[in-house]
Scaffold this active site. Structure first.
Site, PDB file in Angstrom:
ATOM      1  N   SER A 122       0.810  -1.217   0.000  1.00 19.69           N
ATOM      2  CA  SER A 122       0.000   0.000   0.000  1.00 19.69           C
ATOM      3  C   SER A 122       0.842   1.264   0.000  1.00 19.69           C
ATOM      4  O   SER A 122       0.430   2.274  -0.557  1.00 19.69           O
ATOM      5  CB  SER A 122      -0.890   0.041   1.252  1.00 19.69           C
ATOM      6  OG  SER A 122      -1.852  -0.947   1.178  1.00 19.69           O
ATOM      7  N   HIS A 143      -2.519  -3.562  -6.696  1.00 19.68           N
ATOM      8  CA  HIS A 143      -2.952  -3.173  -5.349  1.00 19.68           C
ATOM      9  C   HIS A 143      -4.455  -3.347  -5.171  1.00 19.68           C
ATOM     10  O   HIS A 143      -5.255  -2.708  -5.861  1.00 19.68           O
ATOM     11  CB  HIS A 143      -2.571  -1.701  -5.101  1.00 19.68           C
ATOM     12  CG  HIS A 143      -2.919  -1.208  -3.738  1.00 19.68           C
ATOM     13  ND1 HIS A 143      -3.778  -0.147  -3.537  1.00 19.68           N
ATOM     14  CD2 HIS A 143      -2.547  -1.634  -2.511  1.00 19.68           C
ATOM     15  CE1 HIS A 143      -3.903   0.062  -2.236  1.00 19.68           C
ATOM     16  NE2 HIS A 143      -3.165  -0.821  -1.593  1.00 19.68           N
ATOM     17  N   GLU A 155      -5.556  -1.674  -8.522  1.00 18.54           N
ATOM     18  CA  GLU A 155      -4.733  -0.611  -9.106  1.00 18.54           C
ATOM     19  C   GLU A 155      -3.453  -1.237  -9.670  1.00 18.54           C
ATOM     20  O   GLU A 155      -2.751  -1.953  -8.957  1.00 18.54           O
ATOM     21  CB  GLU A 155      -4.429   0.443  -8.044  1.00 18.54           C
ATOM     22  CG  GLU A 155      -5.721   1.124  -7.573  1.00 18.54           C
ATOM     23  CD  GLU A 155      -5.502   2.175  -6.504  1.00 18.54           C
ATOM     24  OE1 GLU A 155      -5.578   3.372  -6.813  1.00 18.54           O
ATOM     25  OE2 GLU A 155      -5.263   1.798  -5.336  1.00 18.54           O
ATOM     26  N   ASN A 194      -5.879   5.970  -2.474  1.00 19.90           N
ATOM     27  CA  ASN A 194      -5.446   6.605  -1.226  1.00 19.90           C
ATOM     28  C   ASN A 194      -4.991   8.042  -1.422  1.00 19.90           C
ATOM     29  O   ASN A 194      -5.028   8.834  -0.481  1.00 19.90           O
ATOM     30  CB  ASN A 194      -4.366   5.764  -0.543  1.00 19.90           C
ATOM     31  CG  ASN A 194      -4.987   4.546   0.132  1.00 19.90           C
ATOM     32  OD1 ASN A 194      -6.182   4.560   0.458  1.00 19.90           O
ATOM     33  ND2 ASN A 194      -4.223   3.502   0.321  1.00 19.90           N
TER      34      ASN A 194
END
Ligand code: NAD
Length: 283
Positions: A122, A143, A155, A194
Site C-alpha cells: 500500500s 494493489h 490498481e 489513497n
C-alpha cells in the site's frame, strides 16, 4: 505473452487470503504460501470463513461455487515448491521494506524466468523493490482494497522498466478475477484511491479535533453535498480505528492530535469500528 493460469500468493494474512480466495473463486489454481504450517492451518480457516462470507454477500457464489473455490487452493510453506509453476506471484507479506526486499531476492532466484511478480504494497513504490526481483521487466504493483469481493478495484502500477505486455497481462488478469483494473500511468505513492481518500480523512479529522463540527455533521455534509454514500467517519469505522490510530500517530502534529483523541475516546474503550460493533457509530 502467455496467459496467466497458475497463481501463487505470498502471505495469507488479511489481504493475501482475500486475493487468493478471489482468484480461486474465478477458477484459477492458486498456491497460498506462508512462513510455516501453523500459519497455513490458520489460513485454511480464513478461507473457509471467506467462503461463508461470499455465500452471503456475492451473488454468483450461490450453488456451491464458494465451496468449489476452496478446492482450487493449494498450500505450501516451501517457497521453491510454491512458485515452481507460477505464471504470476502476488506478494502480500507485511509492509516492511527489508522483509520484502529479502523475499524478492530469494524469489528472483527460485521462480522460473516466465513468472511475473506483483506487489500488493500500500505504501511502498514498486521501484523500491524492483531492483531486488532479478526481473524488473516482469515486476509491478497490483494493489487490492480490503474486502476485495465488494471493493473490487485493482490498481495496476508499473515502474519505467515494466514491460508494457506484462502490464497488459496483469490488467487482463485483474479483469478475469472480477476486479475493476485501475490503470495508473506513473508511479505515485498512495496510487489513485489513497491519494484521494487520505486527504479527505485527514481534513475530517482536523475539523473534529479543532472542534469545528461533530462526526455526524461532517458525514452528513459530505453525503448530502456530494451524493457520496458514506461520510469520512463512517469510512474510519470500516477501515478500523486501530489502523487509523497507527497511521495518524506517526504523521504530522494535527494527525497526532487525532491519534490521541482516538485513543482516549475510542480505542481504550474497545470501540474499534465496525469490527467491534461500535466506533464513531453503533452497528
Ligand atoms: P497481514 O499481517 O494480515 O498478513 C501478512 C502475512 O504475511 C501473514 O500471514 C504472515 O505470516 C505472512 N508473512 C510474513 N513474513 C512472510 C514471508 N517472509 N513470506 C511469506 N509470508 C510472510 O498483512 P496484510 O494486511 O494482509 O498486508 C499485506 C500487504 O498488503 C501489505 O503490503 C499491505 O500494505 C498490503 N495491503 C493491505 C491492506 C489492508 O487493508 N490490510 C489493503 C491493501 C494492501
Amino acid at each position: 505473452m502467455s496467459d496467466i493460469t497458475t497463481v501463487t500468493v505470498l502471505g495469507t494474512g488479511v489481504l493475501g487470503s482475500q486475493i487468493a480466495f478471489q482468484t480461486a473463486f474465478h477458477g484459477f489454481t492458486v498456491t497460498a504460501y506462508d512462513i510455516n504450517d501453523d500459519v497455513l492451518a490458520k489460513a485454511k480457516e480464513r478461507f473457509a470463513g471467506l467462503a461463508a462470507v461470499y455465500e452471503k454477500e456475492v451473488q454468483e457464489a450461490a450453488g456451491g461455487k464458494a465451496q468449489e473455490a476452496l478446492t482450487n487452493l493449494r498450500y505450501s510453506s516451501d517457497l521453491a515448491q510454491a512458485v515452481k509453476d507460477a505464471d504470476l506471484v502476488i506478494e502480500a507479506v507485511p509492509e516492511n521494506l527489508d522483509l520484502k526486499r529479502e523475499l524478492y531476492t530469494k524469489l528472483g532466484e527460485l521462480a522460473p524466468a516466465k513468472t511475473i511478480f506483483a506487489t500488493n504494497s500500500s505504501t511502498l513504490l514498486p521501484s523500491d523493490l524492483a531492483g531486488y526481483t532479478g526481473r524488473q521487466d516482469k515486476f509491478l504493483a497490483l494493489h487490492f482494497a480490503n474486502h476485495v469481493w465488494v471493493n473490487n478495484t485493482a490498481e495496476v502500477m508499473g515502474t519505467t522498466k515494466t514491460d508494457p505486455e506484462v502490464y497488459r497481462a496483469v490488467v487482463d488478469f485483474a479483469t478475469a478475477i472480477g476486479m475493476v483494473p485501475i490503470e495508473i500511468k506513473k508511479e505515485k505513492a498512495g496510487y489513485v484511491l489513497n491519494s484521494l481518500l487520505v486527504p479527505l480523512l485527514d481534513a475530517a479529522a482536523e475539523l473534529l479535533v479543532d472542534g469545528i463540527a461533530d462526526p455526524e455533521t461532517i458525514d452528513k455534509t459530505w453525503r448530502i453535498g456530494t451524493g457520496a454514500p458514506k461520510g469520512p467517519f463512517e469510512i474510519f469505522d470500516i477501515v478500523g480505528l486501530t489502523t487509523a490510530y497507527n497511521i495518524s500517530s506517526v504523521a504530522g502534529p494535527k494527525q497526532q492530535e487525532f491519534a490521541a483523541y482516538l485513543k482516549e475516546n475510542y480505542i481504550d474503550k474497545g470501540k474499534l469500528g465496525v469490527a467491534t460493533g461500535e466506533g464513531f457509530y453503533r452497528y
